[in-house]
Design a protein around this motif. Structure first.
Motif, PDB file in Angstrom:
ATOM      1  N   PRO A  32       0.769  -1.254   0.000  1.00  0.00           N
ATOM      2  CA  PRO A  32       0.000   0.000   0.000  1.00  0.00           C
ATOM      3  C   PRO A  32       0.799   1.302   0.000  1.00  0.00           C
ATOM      4  O   PRO A  32       0.312   2.307  -0.503  1.00  0.00           O
ATOM      5  N   VAL A  33       2.003   1.318   0.560  1.00  0.00           N
ATOM      6  CA  VAL A  33       2.716   2.601   0.672  1.00  0.00           C
ATOM      7  C   VAL A  33       3.232   3.008  -0.717  1.00  0.00           C
ATOM      8  O   VAL A  33       3.880   2.208  -1.395  1.00  0.00           O
ATOM      9  N   VAL A  34       2.938   4.248  -1.122  1.00  0.00           N
ATOM     10  CA  VAL A  34       3.348   4.687  -2.459  1.00  0.00           C
ATOM     11  C   VAL A  34       4.016   6.051  -2.400  1.00  0.00           C
ATOM     12  O   VAL A  34       3.741   6.870  -1.527  1.00  0.00           O
ATOM     13  N   TYR A  35       4.893   6.265  -3.364  1.00  0.00           N
ATOM     14  CA  TYR A  35       5.466   7.575  -3.658  1.00  0.00           C
ATOM     15  C   TYR A  35       4.865   8.030  -4.991  1.00  0.00           C
ATOM     16  O   TYR A  35       4.249   7.231  -5.711  1.00  0.00           O
ATOM     17  N   GLY A  36       5.132   9.297  -5.332  1.00  0.00           N
ATOM     18  CA  GLY A  36       4.806   9.711  -6.687  1.00  0.00           C
ATOM     19  C   GLY A  36       5.543   8.818  -7.656  1.00  0.00           C
ATOM     20  O   GLY A  36       6.749   8.655  -7.535  1.00  0.00           O
ATOM     21  N   GLY A  37       4.825   8.218  -8.598  1.00  0.00           N
ATOM     22  CA  GLY A  37       5.464   7.342  -9.569  1.00  0.00           C
ATOM     23  C   GLY A  37       5.265   5.870  -9.305  1.00  0.00           C
ATOM     24  O   GLY A  37       5.471   5.048 -10.205  1.00  0.00           O
ATOM     25  N   SER A  38       4.845   5.509  -8.110  1.00  0.00           N
ATOM     26  CA  SER A  38       4.665   4.075  -7.844  1.00  0.00           C
ATOM     27  C   SER A  38       3.612   3.491  -8.783  1.00  0.00           C
ATOM     28  O   SER A  38       2.548   4.083  -8.986  1.00  0.00           O
ATOM     29  N   LEU A  39       3.921   2.326  -9.336  1.00  0.00           N
ATOM     30  CA  LEU A  39       2.968   1.674 -10.247  1.00  0.00           C
ATOM     31  C   LEU A  39       1.810   1.111  -9.445  1.00  0.00           C
ATOM     32  O   LEU A  39       2.012   0.386  -8.465  1.00  0.00           O
ATOM     33  N   LEU A  40       0.587   1.448  -9.849  1.00  0.00           N
ATOM     34  CA  LEU A  40      -0.609   0.979  -9.147  1.00  0.00           C
ATOM     35  C   LEU A  40      -1.300  -0.137  -9.926  1.00  0.00           C
ATOM     36  O   LEU A  40      -1.861  -1.046  -9.329  1.00  0.00           O
ATOM     37  N   ALA A  41      -1.306  -0.028 -11.231  1.00  0.00           N
ATOM     38  CA  ALA A  41      -1.995  -1.044 -12.049  1.00  0.00           C
ATOM     39  C   ALA A  41      -1.486  -0.978 -13.483  1.00  0.00           C
ATOM     40  O   ALA A  41      -0.983   0.055 -13.931  1.00  0.00           O
ATOM     41  N   ARG A  42      -1.615  -2.111 -14.163  1.00  0.00           N
ATOM     42  CA  ARG A  42      -1.445  -2.130 -15.616  1.00  0.00           C
ATOM     43  C   ARG A  42      -2.748  -2.611 -16.215  1.00  0.00           C
ATOM     44  O   ARG A  42      -3.366  -3.562 -15.693  1.00  0.00           O
ATOM     45  N   ILE A  43      -3.152  -1.983 -17.301  1.00  0.00           N
ATOM     46  CA  ILE A  43      -4.429  -2.319 -17.938  1.00  0.00           C
ATOM     47  C   ILE A  43      -4.168  -2.685 -19.386  1.00  0.00           C
ATOM     48  O   ILE A  43      -3.529  -1.929 -20.124  1.00  0.00           O
ATOM     49  N   LEU A  44      -4.659  -3.853 -19.777  1.00  0.00           N
ATOM     50  CA  LEU A  44      -4.514  -4.283 -21.170  1.00  0.00           C
ATOM     51  C   LEU A  44      -5.702  -3.772 -21.964  1.00  0.00           C
ATOM     52  O   LEU A  44      -6.860  -4.135 -21.694  1.00  0.00           O
ATOM     53  N   GLN A  45      -5.434  -2.933 -22.939  1.00  0.00           N
ATOM     54  CA  GLN A  45      -6.514  -2.331 -23.722  1.00  0.00           C
ATOM     55  C   GLN A  45      -7.109  -3.352 -24.690  1.00  0.00           C
ATOM     56  O   GLN A  45      -6.436  -4.310 -25.079  1.00  0.00           O
ATOM     57  N   PRO A  46      -8.367  -3.128 -25.109  1.00  0.00           N
ATOM     58  CA  PRO A  46      -8.970  -4.023 -26.095  1.00  0.00           C
ATOM     59  C   PRO A  46      -8.241  -3.914 -27.431  1.00  0.00           C
ATOM     60  O   PRO A  46      -7.509  -2.962 -27.665  1.00  0.00           O
ATOM     61  N   MET A  47      -8.492  -4.897 -28.311  1.00  0.00           N
ATOM     62  CA  MET A  47      -7.938  -4.834 -29.660  1.00  0.00           C
ATOM     63  C   MET A  47      -8.457  -3.583 -30.340  1.00  0.00           C
ATOM     64  O   MET A  47      -9.592  -3.163 -30.101  1.00  0.00           O
ATOM     65  N   GLN A  48      -7.619  -3.001 -31.196  1.00  0.00           N
ATOM     66  CA  GLN A  48      -8.109  -1.852 -31.955  1.00  0.00           C
ATOM     67  C   GLN A  48      -9.275  -2.323 -32.810  1.00  0.00           C
ATOM     68  O   GLN A  48      -9.202  -3.343 -33.469  1.00  0.00           O
ATOM     69  N   GLY A  49     -10.346  -1.558 -32.774  1.00  0.00           N
ATOM     70  CA  GLY A  49     -11.563  -1.993 -33.463  1.00  0.00           C
ATOM     71  C   GLY A  49     -12.655  -2.326 -32.479  1.00  0.00           C
ATOM     72  O   GLY A  49     -13.803  -2.553 -32.851  1.00  0.00           O
ATOM     73  N   GLY A  50     -12.310  -2.374 -31.188  1.00  0.00           N
ATOM     74  CA  GLY A  50     -13.348  -2.418 -30.175  1.00  0.00           C
ATOM     75  C   GLY A  50     -13.614  -3.754 -29.518  1.00  0.00           C
ATOM     76  O   GLY A  50     -14.458  -3.835 -28.642  1.00  0.00           O
ATOM     77  N   GLU A  51     -12.869  -4.788 -29.876  1.00  0.00           N
ATOM     78  CA  GLU A  51     -13.112  -6.078 -29.217  1.00  0.00           C
ATOM     79  C   GLU A  51     -12.760  -5.984 -27.736  1.00  0.00           C
ATOM     80  O   GLU A  51     -11.792  -5.334 -27.354  1.00  0.00           O
ATOM     81  N   ASP A  52     -13.524  -6.613 -26.898  1.00  0.00           N
ATOM     82  CA  ASP A  52     -13.246  -6.564 -25.466  1.00  0.00           C
ATOM     83  C   ASP A  52     -11.955  -7.301 -25.146  1.00  0.00           C
ATOM     84  O   ASP A  52     -11.607  -8.279 -25.774  1.00  0.00           O
ATOM     85  N   ALA A  53     -11.251  -6.796 -24.118  1.00  0.00           N
ATOM     86  CA  ALA A  53     -10.013  -7.455 -23.699  1.00  0.00           C
ATOM     87  C   ALA A  53     -10.334  -8.743 -22.973  1.00  0.00           C
ATOM     88  O   ALA A  53     -11.256  -8.830 -22.223  1.00  0.00           O
TER      89      ALA A  53
END
Lengths: 313, 307
Positions: A292-313
């Motif tokens: 839980p302890v964070v500084y400015g810059g700490s990574l909180l999450a990575r999100i995989l975007q859907p395929m270009q064209g709108g398919e759900d991830a």
């Protein structure tokens, strides 16, 4: 059969030994190497190594080939909850292929490289660090993707991240072995300093399936998951902009929309929310902060975007 | 002299981290000098603090060149220094393995990015460096060979040796390497000690930097005479590994001239005090690195000799 592949005398009455266990049966010389423990705080591979070894022991007649298990490339790190090698500045996974005439760590890395080279496939199992939790995934650099992707898809993982290559990564075990023609998959699962039995079980089925596909396992295997492949998708990084304590609202594997409120960074002293953390894009959360302890810059999450064209991830 | 905050970072409970820079003169960005990026680089910070004093004096005496600005950053990572840690305390990452940095990345990537933004555009860059192994170096200056900086400039420091190092993959995220990629002629000065102050070596480093500045026309100052620097490739040096493990006793001083087969040290069994290994040099030359710890593991590089 347990073998010592490198042995270096430590200062006081002890040797640093890198050990492997070879399990062999049948006539085939097809060889799978299961490697883990490069980073001493990554322990998911410990349970996986045990699961694979003990299952094969009980079903040895179903094996036709060689399985080499290297459970601890960095035994002193595991013994001291240290990510790197104690008393050595560089990350062990930045020292490969090593050299026989270099520092102690370089000598060890050289012996490891030589021993694993020539395997038909090597599976290099990492956990995340203590800060982040990862869904079971395999990471492949762009130049090796064509060769490795078919093998990655055999591994019963949820996600294959094909990333750009970087010069600094040329010193990793995986890059070294791949450049020598030993196909090496880098697995990332779970979180540092912990064992996630569910993920180890999932990957265990993947290892059996890989062995089956390599023609070295005659036993039954379960159908494997079809992983999401990152090719054609972008990865969104959510970093904290402030210092404080991160409290997530979303969960691992959740599908979110850009702007969704996925957590807060709070200041317990002022009792204020100092940052409302929002999703930077649509997609699936495949990395989430655990510590839980964070500084400015700490990574909180990575999100995989859907395929270009709108398919759900 | 102007004292300014170059980069700031908030912590949950500690006072804000402020990376402080001291600038002298005005005009074209001529030289930046960077000290401690790790929490144990006390000697490196000390050398920079001495440079602040020297530059204050030179500026007051009108000895700085016209149209010339010099920046000194004594310490980037005092957060770790105050905790007694070498690396960034939260995640044990090394700021000097994060360059050129990333302003949307992890904390130490952001620190590297913030500092690097301030360090770009200088014609020359000097980093007070420390080594990743325990040990002491003969004061020397090193150049990472990217093809950008002329190795001949190493002579301007007047130290005994200038060493050219071919970068390895893990060097590509250091300040020195990235400075050169961004077209700053960059040098690493090794001032012997790290987590303790070696006054003699600090003086030598300060004089070397002043000599370089004088030779490059950035200041006008007198320094004690320097050496005619021997410039050589790192591959021309001989690394000597320990053939045994135990208690380590060096029998030579750093800088000593040694002959082939001379004994440089011995290793003693830690329980029985019997000699378990002698360390002999396979070449004649000058000892420029010596391991510095009472305990030694087998295969540890314990001496480096300039042939």
């Amino acid at each position: 059969m347990t073998e010592t592949i490198a042995s270096i005398a430590l200062a006081v009455n002890e040797k640093l030994k890198i050990q492997k266990r070879r399990i062999q049966n049948g006539n085939s010389t097809t060889r799978l190497s299961l490697v883990t423990g490069t980073h001493g705080d990554e322990l998911e591979g410990q349970y996986l190594a045990f699961m694979v070894g003990s299952f094969i022991d009980k079903n040895i007649d179903l094996l036709d080939g060689i399985v080499d298990i290297y459970p601890a490339l960095n035994p002193m790190g595991i013994d001291s909850i240290t990510r790197g090698i104690p008393m050595f500045d560089l990350d062990m996974n930045r020292v490969f292929p090593g050299t026989k005439n270099g520092t102690m760590v370089e000598v060890v890395c050289s012996a490891i490289t030589d021993d694993i080279s020539g395997s038909d496939v090597c599976v290099d199992v990492h956990s995340s660090n203590i800060f982040l939790k990862e869904i079971p995934q395999i990471r492949i650099s762009v130049p090796t993707a064509e060769v490795l992707l078919p093998y990655a898809e055999m591994m019963n993982i949820d996600f294959v991240w094909i990333h750009e290559s970087a010069t600094v990564l040329e010193s990793t075990l995986a890059h070294t072995l791949n450049s020598r023609g030993t196909k090496t998959l880098v697995v990332e699962i779970g979180v540092g300093m912990r064992i996630t039995k569910e993920y180890c079980g999932q990957l265990f089925q993947g290892v059996l399936n890989l062995m089956k596909q390599l023609g070295m396992w005659k036993g039954k295997t379960v159908p494997v998951r079809k992983p999401i492949i990152s090719a054609g998708r972008e990865v969104g990084f959510v970093n904290s902009d402030v210092a404080g304590i991160f409290v997530p609202f979303s969960d691992f594997g959740d599908t979110v929309k850009k702007g969704d409120h996925i957590g807060n960074v709070i200041d317990p002293l002022s009792s204020k929310v100092v940052e409302e953390v929002q999703a930077v894009c649509d997609g699936m959360i495949f990395t989430l902060r655990e510590y839980p302890v964070v500084y400015g810059g700490s990574l909180l999450a990575r999100i995989l975007q859907p395929m270009q064209g709108g398919e759900d991830a | 002299m102007k004292k300014k905050t170059l980069f700031s970072l908030k912590s949950p409970y500690r006072e804000q981290l402020d990376v402080i820079g001291y600038s002298f003169g005005r005009g074209k960005k001529a030289l930046a000098i960077v000290g401690a990026m790790r929490g144990n680089e006390v000697q490196q910070m000390y050398v920079c603090s001495r440079m602040v004093q020297e530059l204050k004096r030179l500026e007051a005496d009108g000895k700085l060149a016209e149209n010339c600005e010099i920046l000194v950053i004594p310490c980037v990572n005092y957060y770790s220094m105050n905790l007694g840690k070498r690396f960034w305390a939260m995640d044990n990452t090394d700021i000097n393995r994060m360059f050129p940095g990333y302003d949307q990345g992890e904390t130490t990537q952001r620190i590297a990015a913030g500092v690097f933004e301030q360090l770009q555009g200088y014609e020359y860059g000097i980093q007070l460096a420390s080594f990743y192994q325990q040990g002491i170096f003969l004061p020397h200056v090193k150049l990472m060979d990217t093809g950008f900086t002329d190795p001949g400039m190493l002579k301007d420091f007047g130290l005994e040796f200038g060493i050219v190092r071919k970068p390895r993959p893990y060097d590509t995220t250091t300040l020195n390497y990235n400075w050169q990629i961004w077209e700053t002629k960059a040098f690493s000065v090794y001032a012997n000690a790290t987590d303790e102050i070696d006054e003699k070596a600090a003086c030598e480093a300060v004089n070397a930097i002043l000599r370089f500045m004088d030779n490059r026309g950035l200041v006008s100052t007198k320094t004690p005479p320097g050496y005619r620097t021997v410039v050589l490739d790192e591959s021309e040096t001989e690394q000597i590994q320990a053939g045994a493990a135990g208690l380590f006793f060096s029998t030579v001083e750093i800088g000593a001239t040694v002959e082939k087969d001379d004994i440089l040290g011995r290793i003693v069994d830690p329980f029985e005090c019997t000699t378990v290994g002698e360390i002999r040099t396979p070449v004649s030359g000058t000892v420029y690195f010596a391991y510095h710890s009472p305990l030694i593991n087998e295969k540890t590089v314990c001496f480096k000799i300039i042939k």
